[in-house]
Design an enzyme around this catalytic site. Structure first.
Site, PDB file in Angstrom:
ATOM      1  N   HIS A 352       0.838  -1.206   0.000  1.00  0.00           N
ATOM      2  CA  HIS A 352       0.000   0.000   0.000  1.00  0.00           C
ATOM      3  C   HIS A 352       0.868   1.249   0.000  1.00  0.00           C
ATOM      4  O   HIS A 352       2.051   1.219   0.344  1.00  0.00           O
ATOM      5  CB  HIS A 352      -0.996  -0.030   1.155  1.00  0.00           C
ATOM      6  CG  HIS A 352      -0.475   0.317   2.511  1.00  0.00           C
ATOM      7  ND1 HIS A 352      -0.548   1.584   3.031  1.00  0.00           N
ATOM      8  CD2 HIS A 352       0.081  -0.446   3.477  1.00  0.00           C
ATOM      9  CE1 HIS A 352      -0.061   1.589   4.257  1.00  0.00           C
ATOM     10  NE2 HIS A 352       0.336   0.376   4.565  1.00  0.00           N
ATOM     11  N   ASP A 362       6.098   2.613   7.217  1.00  0.00           N
ATOM     12  CA  ASP A 362       4.772   2.092   6.902  1.00  0.00           C
ATOM     13  C   ASP A 362       3.980   3.121   6.104  1.00  0.00           C
ATOM     14  O   ASP A 362       3.407   4.034   6.670  1.00  0.00           O
ATOM     15  CB  ASP A 362       4.055   1.775   8.217  1.00  0.00           C
ATOM     16  CG  ASP A 362       2.656   1.240   8.016  1.00  0.00           C
ATOM     17  OD1 ASP A 362       2.313   0.847   6.887  1.00  0.00           O
ATOM     18  OD2 ASP A 362       1.892   1.212   9.015  1.00  0.00           O
ATOM     19  N   GLU A 399      -5.241   1.664   2.555  1.00  0.00           N
ATOM     20  CA  GLU A 399      -5.048   0.470   3.389  1.00  0.00           C
ATOM     21  C   GLU A 399      -5.191   0.816   4.853  1.00  0.00           C
ATOM     22  O   GLU A 399      -5.742   0.037   5.642  1.00  0.00           O
ATOM     23  CB  GLU A 399      -3.665  -0.130   3.107  1.00  0.00           C
ATOM     24  CG  GLU A 399      -3.377  -1.447   3.837  1.00  0.00           C
ATOM     25  CD  GLU A 399      -2.734  -1.284   5.206  1.00  0.00           C
ATOM     26  OE1 GLU A 399      -2.496  -2.304   5.865  1.00  0.00           O
ATOM     27  OE2 GLU A 399      -2.467  -0.132   5.634  1.00  0.00           O
ATOM     28  N   GLU A 400      -4.679   1.993   5.232  1.00  0.00           N
ATOM     29  CA  GLU A 400      -4.670   2.360   6.641  1.00  0.00           C
ATOM     30  C   GLU A 400      -6.076   2.469   7.230  1.00  0.00           C
ATOM     31  O   GLU A 400      -6.276   2.256   8.417  1.00  0.00           O
ATOM     32  CB  GLU A 400      -3.914   3.675   6.846  1.00  0.00           C
ATOM     33  CG  GLU A 400      -2.430   3.619   6.511  1.00  0.00           C
ATOM     34  CD  GLU A 400      -1.621   2.767   7.473  1.00  0.00           C
ATOM     35  OE1 GLU A 400      -2.217   2.034   8.284  1.00  0.00           O
ATOM     36  OE2 GLU A 400      -0.386   2.835   7.402  1.00  0.00           O
ATOM     37  N   ASP A 428       4.594  -4.798   3.147  1.00  0.00           N
ATOM     38  CA  ASP A 428       3.960  -3.572   3.630  1.00  0.00           C
ATOM     39  C   ASP A 428       5.049  -2.660   4.195  1.00  0.00           C
ATOM     40  O   ASP A 428       5.639  -1.866   3.471  1.00  0.00           O
ATOM     41  CB  ASP A 428       2.921  -3.944   4.683  1.00  0.00           C
ATOM     42  CG  ASP A 428       2.079  -2.776   5.162  1.00  0.00           C
ATOM     43  OD1 ASP A 428       2.544  -1.629   5.070  1.00  0.00           O
ATOM     44  OD2 ASP A 428       0.950  -3.008   5.645  1.00  0.00           O
ATOM     45  N   HIS A 513       2.769   4.852  12.954  1.00  0.00           N
ATOM     46  CA  HIS A 513       1.555   5.647  12.741  1.00  0.00           C
ATOM     47  C   HIS A 513       1.634   7.050  13.344  1.00  0.00           C
ATOM     48  O   HIS A 513       0.612   7.633  13.718  1.00  0.00           O
ATOM     49  CB  HIS A 513       0.328   4.914  13.276  1.00  0.00           C
ATOM     50  CG  HIS A 513      -0.122   3.789  12.397  1.00  0.00           C
ATOM     51  ND1 HIS A 513      -1.337   3.146  12.564  1.00  0.00           N
ATOM     52  CD2 HIS A 513       0.463   3.180  11.331  1.00  0.00           C
ATOM     53  CE1 HIS A 513      -1.466   2.204  11.640  1.00  0.00           C
ATOM     54  NE2 HIS A 513      -0.380   2.205  10.883  1.00  0.00           N
TER      55      HIS A 513
END
Length: 688
Positions: A352, A362, A399-400, A428, A513
């Site tokens: 993603h 990420d 995706e998140e 990923d 994140h």
């Protein structure tokens, strides 16, 4: 304050292919001293393929991808889609942008404050760090919980550890109810959406989720920017949708979210009904410190310098959240390299592209690796090579928010995927350190191990396989993880029934994140020389190459059947009261059928039909109605656990029914597994 190492860069010319083909491999640019890796088993084409990924170029790619925050559905996200599309086209792939209109939330305003016994307003911000200029961007989405509703609540606070059912059982024993209260829990142990799902089921009025330093902060080591771990003001954003709900766009379950497609009302979409807000441990500390009541059990004690208590009703908090929900456009990018012999057999690679902020780990490290894979295949094409089978590189969006881009694409192409897809290879968060790991269905174990033995790791002196094995000094063989959910392989495995693999190079990673998952973090801690990115690209490319080029599809069905038989025996031993006779018989019969299938030689006349059986085997392990009480999972062997979310649970349908002591569902789930195993065995026998 650390500085970026000064590295002497050099480049390997493709003219060295003759040397490479002789059995020695030199790592690509970015390694200060060239070291040799024994790779006598590589063909000249494979040696050339592995010579292309370049650490200096990977660094430039990651810098481009992380230049701005690129949340799904934003102009900056669209810019990254165009960048990936154009880079795939430069490498010779047929490259297209695929749009979907999906339902996505963003925060408008958030306010969380303690109102008693003292007043404290949570900052809910991540401050600028002088050592990381990117942390100052005004484009970063504020810290928020995706899928939280707009709401205003004020209530007493109860601390509930990780917010799992077992934690609420402890509260029950203490006589503490969370009904009508705001529950404060810490990240960890499960997917965050489980925390919201369980709190809501328990009648909580709201949910606050904080990062405790014991889990990924200063208890683990130095914090950013001095180290890789989470600093006191660092907040983990994320999706809070329950994995037991249908994946993808919540308003179009089972259908691609295109213009004109019928949509559910938001109230019918199964979204969280209580307000949710993530906190840093700096914001959580005053609330936790004020709690009175019972002392928390030993297992509930985190790393903050306080006495952890449950709460007695005296500590109160107010949550005022306003969200902006609307239809937004997202963009997948699909790059295709058509097979010239078997164009209707597909090898799919995916990663993603959207990030909560910069997403250097990420997911931008994965996108960087994928573009190096594309360039490697592009260089082979210049020699006149074409793949035997079609290779597709897929860059997913949103995706998140809950695997949305990949799920919509799978839903749109479901019939075609079930007919043509050989496997899906997912990367990923490709790089957060130097410890390789992989998860896969058993049919891919053999080919993956072969590739990893032939691929140098970032040092250039050992293989990725040896890197992985060295992490467990007692292991004589690597152990593949089991596939649950939390990344884009899930719709391919659970909806389409396609053999899947997921891999990464992992390390100390405390900025997950957050705004600080940035290019600066990567060059300081994740991959200073960018050789880990190129190692991941080499392994990914070589696996795709061998799967594309072999006449026989390299899926080992006997490995799979024997593992299912072992897992069935383990389940029966673990639950002696379970009537597992039919399950054990079906697993034994499948192993017998797989042994006969793999013993039989492929011939020119039978190869096409037998390859079809190999690539469609995974689909026989799906149950069309889904697992009992689940909308997210159809795979009877591997599925995310109801209370783990990310983590896989073997025979999840049976285990969830056993956990609830639901006799009807125990029979139903067992019957589903038996039927799937019998169907798979019949398919290997050539029966319809």
């Amino acid at each position: 304050m650390l500085h970026r190492p000064v590295t002497r860069l050099f480049t390997i010319a493709l003219g060295c292919v003759a040397l490479l083909g002789s059995g020695r491999f030199f790592p690509a640019a970015g390694v200060a001293t060239p070291t040799r890796f024994p790779a006598a088993s590589l063909s000249p084409l494979e040696s050339q393929l592995l010579s292309v990924p370049d650490s200096a170029r990977a660094r430039q790619t990651l810098r481009a991808l992380t230049a701005k925050p690129h949340l799904a559905g934003t102009p900056e996200d669209y810019a990254t889609a165009l960048y990936v599309r154009d880079e795939l086209a430069k490498a010779g792939f047929q490259s297209e942008l695929v749009e979907y209109d999906v339902y996505l939330p963003r925060p408008k305003s958030r306010r969380v404050e303690m109102t008693a016994p003292t007043k404290y307003r949570c900052r809910l911000t991540e401050p600028t760090l002088p050592d990381d200029p990117d942390s100052a961007s005004p484009l970063a989405v504020p810290t928020f919980a995706a899928w939280s509703p707009s709401a205003k609540v004020e209530a007493p606070v109860v601390y509930a550890n990780y917010g799992l059912p077992r934690d609420y059982a402890v509260l029950d024993q203490l006589g503490v109810s969370v009904r009508g209260k705001i529950v404060l829990v810490r990240y960890g142990e499960c997917y965050r959406g489980v925390k919201a799902q369980v709190a809501q089921a328990r009648g909580a009025a709201g949910l606050l989720v904080y990062s405790d330093p014991k889990d990924d902060g200063y208890v683990q080591g130095k914090t950013y920017p001095d180290g890789p771990w989470r600093t006191d003001n660092c907040v983990q954003r994320g999706s809070y949708r329950a994995f037991t709900q249908s994946p993808g766009d919540p308003l179009t379950p089972g259908r691609p979210s295109k213009k004109g497609v019928p949509r559910l009302s938001p109230k019918a979409a199964g979204l969280p009904q209580i307000p949710i807000q993530p906190l840093s441990y700096r914001d959580a500390l005053p609330i936790l410190e004020s709690l009175q009541g019972p002392v928390a059990p030993k297992e509930w004690i985190g790393g903050l310098p306080i006495e952890y208590r449950i709460g007695d009703g005296a500590t109160r908090a107010r949550m005022v959240l306003e969200m902006d929900y609307r239809q937004r456009t997202i963009w997948n990018v699909i790059g295709t390299l058509p097979g010239h012999v078997l164009p209707d057999e597909w090898i799919l690679l995916g990663n993603h592209r959207d990030a909560w902020v910069y997403g250097a780990v990420d997911p931008s490290s994965g996108t960087t690796a994928m573009l190096e894979v594309a360039r490697a295949f592009g260089e082979l094409r210049k020699t006149g090579w074409q793949p035997q089978r079609t290779i597709k590189l897929c860059s997913w969006d949103a995706e998140e928010y809950g695997l949305i881009g990949s799920t919509e694409w799978v839903e749109e192409h479901l019939g075609e995927l079930r007919e043509k897809a050989v496997c899906y290879l997912n990367v990923d968060s490709a790089v957060s350190g130097d410890n390789f790991r992989a998860s896969a269905v058993p049919s891919l174990w053999e080919i993956a191990k072969s590739v990893l033995r032939d691929t140098p790791d970032s040092s250039g002196t050992r293989s990725l396989y040896d890197n992985w094995r060295a992490q467990d000094k007692n292991a004589t063989e690597v152990r593949f993880g089991k596939l649950g959910s939390g990344s884009d392989y899930a719709p391919f495995l659970q909806l389409a029934g396609i053999a899947c693999l997921d891999m990464a190079s992992t390390g100390s990673y405390g900025v997950y994140h957050s705004t600080y998952d940035s290019f600066r973090w990567m060059e300081k801690f994740g991959d200073p020389l960018f050789t880990r990115h190129t190692a991941m690209a080499r392994g990914w490319a070589l696996l795709a190459f061998r799967l594309s080029e072999s006449a026989r599809i390299e899926l080992n069905l006997l490995d799979y059947a024997r593992e299912i038989e072992r897992l069935a025996q383990a389940l029966a031993q673990e639950h002696p009261k379970l009537d597992a006779a039919a399950l054990l018989d079906a697993a034994r019969d499948l192993a017998t059928a797989a042994e006969a299938f793999e013993t039989e030689a492929d011939t020119k006349a039978t190869l096409a039909a037998r390859n079809r059986q190999r690539r469609q085997f995974e689909g026989f392990l799906l149950t069309p109605d889904g697992l009992p009480k689940r909308l997210d999972a159809r795979h009877v062997i591997y599925a995310p656990g109801v209370f783990t979310g990310y983590g896989a649970e073997v025979f999840s349908g049976i285990r969830y029914a056993l956990e609830r002591d639901d006799a009807e569902d125990i029979v139903h789930a067992t019957t589903q597994v038996v039927a799937a195993l019998k169907q798979a065995a019949q398919a290997l026998h050539g029966e319809k």
